[in-house]
Design a protein around this motif. Structure first.
Motif, PDB file in Angstrom:
ATOM      1  N   ALA A 100       0.834  -1.206   0.000  1.00 32.09           N
ATOM      2  CA  ALA A 100       0.000   0.000   0.000  1.00 32.09           C
ATOM      3  C   ALA A 100       0.866   1.252   0.000  1.00 32.09           C
ATOM      4  O   ALA A 100       0.554   2.240  -0.653  1.00 32.09           O
ATOM      5  N   LYS A 101       1.972   1.177   0.742  1.00 30.37           N
ATOM      6  CA  LYS A 101       2.870   2.322   0.782  1.00 30.37           C
ATOM      7  C   LYS A 101       3.494   2.565  -0.592  1.00 30.37           C
ATOM      8  O   LYS A 101       3.617   3.712  -1.035  1.00 30.37           O
TER       9      LYS A 101
ATOM     10  N   LYS B  38       1.005   4.182  -2.736  1.00 30.61           N
ATOM     11  CA  LYS B  38       0.849   5.582  -2.335  1.00 30.61           C
ATOM     12  C   LYS B  38       1.938   6.460  -2.948  1.00 30.61           C
ATOM     13  O   LYS B  38       1.660   7.488  -3.559  1.00 30.61           O
TER      14      LYS B  38
ATOM     15  N   LEU C  64       1.463   6.709  -6.766  1.00 32.76           N
ATOM     16  CA  LEU C  64       0.366   7.582  -7.187  1.00 32.76           C
ATOM     17  C   LEU C  64       0.687   9.055  -6.941  1.00 32.76           C
ATOM     18  O   LEU C  64       0.420   9.907  -7.788  1.00 32.76           O
ATOM     19  N   ILE C  65       1.282   9.340  -5.763  1.00 39.32           N
ATOM     20  CA  ILE C  65       1.627  10.735  -5.478  1.00 39.32           C
ATOM     21  C   ILE C  65       2.647  11.243  -6.503  1.00 39.32           C
ATOM     22  O   ILE C  65       2.505  12.344  -7.042  1.00 39.32           O
TER      23      ILE C  65
ATOM     24  N   TRP D 209      -7.768  11.154  -5.943  1.00 42.45           N
ATOM     25  CA  TRP D 209      -7.454  10.139  -4.937  1.00 42.45           C
ATOM     26  C   TRP D 209      -6.360  10.614  -4.000  1.00 42.45           C
ATOM     27  O   TRP D 209      -6.518  10.572  -2.775  1.00 42.45           O
ATOM     28  N   ILE D 210      -5.251  11.089  -4.536  1.00 45.00           N
ATOM     29  CA  ILE D 210      -4.144  11.484  -3.652  1.00 45.00           C
ATOM     30  C   ILE D 210      -4.518  12.731  -2.845  1.00 45.00           C
ATOM     31  O   ILE D 210      -4.087  12.880  -1.722  1.00 45.00           O
TER      32      ILE D 210
ATOM     33  N   ARG E  10      -7.200  11.129  -0.112  1.00 43.77           N
ATOM     34  CA  ARG E  10      -6.845  10.018   0.761  1.00 43.77           C
ATOM     35  C   ARG E  10      -5.454  10.107   1.394  1.00 43.77           C
ATOM     36  O   ARG E  10      -5.182   9.460   2.382  1.00 43.77           O
ATOM     37  N   TYR E  11      -4.531  10.824   0.778  1.00 42.85           N
ATOM     38  CA  TYR E  11      -3.175  10.813   1.300  1.00 42.85           C
ATOM     39  C   TYR E  11      -2.802  12.157   1.907  1.00 42.85           C
ATOM     40  O   TYR E  11      -3.343  13.189   1.540  1.00 42.85           O
TER      41      TYR E  11
ATOM     42  N   LYS F 256       0.715  19.299  -0.377  1.00 46.97           N
ATOM     43  CA  LYS F 256      -0.615  18.908  -0.853  1.00 46.97           C
ATOM     44  C   LYS F 256      -1.506  20.124  -1.098  1.00 46.97           C
ATOM     45  O   LYS F 256      -2.219  20.201  -2.096  1.00 46.97           O
TER      46      LYS F 256
END
Lengths: 284, 279
Positions: free
Chosen positions: A17-18, A21, A24-25, B84-85, B88-89, B94
């Motif tokens: 999952a990390k 993450k 995607l970022i 999504w980012i 959720r993150y 950001k």
């Protein structure tokens, strides 16, 4: 045994999952950097490529200043007219029940849905030499197409729904109870609006004004059709950028464009500030 | 009867506010829009068909549609990732990223147009790298698509973001506990929920792409039959004072956008029926 297995599985999904993450970022940030940030940096860099003096010359060129003045005039007028319209339209649509409300809402959104070139075209077809309103306007010596009123009209047209769109959701969420109570206690229409409704929509209204300003100052297609590109007369800032660019005066084009980039950044900051305040005030 | 109806409305000012709304709407939007139909009626049916099926016009529609479609699809992929980012993150910067999404709305399209053209031309910062491996971007359909991606991205992100924020995490957790992988959970549980919103964003981005002029016209290069977009054809017909031809081209473009939006709306209604029955 099975416990350790589970723990291992848990660990692997966690690191998985990390990994997702981070991936995607990175994808999102790279996309925004390449698509949005680099073009802005490019404008500023190209604007200064021949030094500060060339930049100043382009900025303080009389044609640039004339274009800036016209852009400001068109933007201020568009914002003023659309604020009046937005307030009346949002008030009508959210505070009263009537037939054809859905149709009215759709009609208001038309300018948002059509190509700006088509927006310019319909104005030329109405007010231009072949337009049916031409003879009437000519009789009173009013010139719209290839003149300043046309520029303003085109700007008003393309930004027409911007403010009502922001107000309608806020007002309809708020309902009509408070206004009805005020009316039953004998308050007049204007007083109800000023004292009951306006405080609720303060931020939404400001938000709409900021969006309207952004679109109005940058409008290109519609204004381009109707302006006739008369330098120093019907040239807005974006049109001036185009003329300079097509004349291969690249440094000047980017210098003038950099004014618009700075205005855009200011608008973005204002937009985010207002959104933050509106969220805090619970409007959104 | 009439009096009774009036009494039902407690809040005063209906007549005035409705009057102002309708008057301004008619003067600024409806009456000018009606002119397009008046002008189109000046053409006979055969003339109309002849104008809109001319080779340059057909190729203009094709370029506008295919590039806008590709751009809207690309925007769906990155729009979902970005929404999504952002929802959720947590990560540094950001807030700035979130604030930047609206840049294409705030930046005048002509500025975006000349910036993208200079970047992606064979001598530009990005175009230079691609030119070395034999790919030209500016003055091709790739360039047009890139400009349309630029102009369309906020529509998709801002359509999905609120839906994702409201999404109940319970379903995801349930799916996860039942042993579904992250990928499976996303595509079977989350994606169906955000799909209607994505479609709305897709539709708006597509409509904007088809009609877009300022940011596209510079990078398109306007090579006849290759990179001429439909709005440019309207523009050039106007410059030649062929008003009725311009009207015909515009009318077809309006109908195309309208049909596309109706289609997307229909799919959306269909989708929301499915998701509401499955719950």
């Amino acid at each position: 045994m099975s416990q350790t297995n589970k723990a291992i599985q848990q660990k692997s999904t966690n690191s998985n999952a990390k990994g997702v993450k981070v991936l995607l970022i990175s994808l999102g940030v790279i996309f925004i950097f390449i698509m949005l940030v680099i073009p802005m940096i490019a404008v500023i860099t190209y604007a200064f490529q021949d030094g500060l003096k060339a930049y100043q010359e382009a900025i303080f060129d009389p044609y640039t200043i004339k274009a800036l003045q016209l852009t400001l005039l068109a933007t201020v007028t568009a914002v003023a007219i659309n604020t009046v319209f937005g307030l009346f339209a949002a008030w009508t649509i959210t505070k009263f029940k009537f037939r054809g409300k859905q149709l009215l809402t759709t009609l208001i959104d038309i300018p948002f849905a059509i190509s700006p070139v088509i927006a310019g075209l319909v104005l030329v077809l109405t007010f231009g030499k072949i337009g049916w309103a031409y003879d009437f306007l000519n009789a009173y010596d009013i010139k719209i197409v290839f003149a300043v009123p046309g520029i303003i009209l085109a700007t008003v047209f393309v930004t027409f729904p911007f403010i009502s769109r922001e107000l309608i959701p806020v007002l309809s969420a708020q309902g009509t109870d408070e206004e009805e109570a005020a009316a039953l206690m004998g308050a007049g229409g204007f007083n109800i609006f000023r004292k009951v409704t306006l405080p609720h929509i303060k931020w939404a209204l400001l938000y709409g004004i900021v969006l309207c300003t952004a679109r109005a100052m940058g409008e290109f297609g519609a204004v381009s059709v109707i302006s006739g590109h008369l330098r120093g007369k019907t040239n807005t800032l974006p049109l001036h950028v185009e003329i300079l660019y097509n004349d291969f005066q690249l440094t000047s084009a980017f210098a003038v464009a950099s004014i618009l980039v700075i205005l855009a950044v200011i608008i973005l900051i204002l937009r985010n500030l207002i959104e933050y305040k509106a969220k805090k005030a619970g409007e959104k | 009867m009439n009096k009774k109806r009036h009494r039902k409305r407690v809040i005063p000012g209906f007549g005035l506010s409705m009057g102002v709304t309708l008057a301004m709407l008619s003067l600024i939007v409806l009456i000018p829009i009606a002119s397009i139909f008046v002008s189109a009626s000046g053409l006979s049916f055969n003339e109309f068909i002849k104008v809109v099926t001319a080779r340059d016009v057909m190729s203009g529609y094709q370029v506008s549609l295919s590039c806008a479609l590709t751009a809207a699809l690309i925007n769906c992929v990155f729009g979902v990732i970005l929404a999504w980012i952002l929802v959720r993150y947590e990560f540094p910067g950001k807030g700035v990223l979130d604030g930047l999404i609206e840049l294409p709305f705030a930046l005048p399209t002509a500025v975006a147009g000349i910036a993208l053209t200079s970047l992606y031309s064979d001598k530009g910062w990005i175009g230079h790298a691609f030119a070395q491996i034999g790919i030209s971007i500016a003055y091709t359909k790739i360039g047009i698509t890139i400009a349309m991606v630029f102009i369309g991205i906020p529509f998709v992100v801002r359509a999905i973001q609120p839906v994702l924020e409201k999404l109940d995490k319970q379903y995801e957790e349930a799916s996860h506990m039942l042993g579904a992988s992250g990928k499976r959970t996303f595509f079977r549980v989350i994606f169906p929920e955000i799909f209607p919103a994505m479609l709305t964003g897709f539709g708006l981005a597509l409509a904007r792409g088809i009609g877009e002029y300022g940011s596209v016209v510079f990078i398109a290069g306007n090579i006849p039959y290759e990179t001429q977009i439909a709005p440019l054809l309207i523009m050039s017909k106007l410059e030649q004072f062929k008003y009725q031809d311009a009207t015909a081209v515009a009318l077809v473009l309006l109908v195309i956008s309208f049909v596309l939006l109706l289609l997307i709306n229909a799919v959306q209604v269909h989708m929301s029926k499915i998701t509401s029955t499955s719950h």
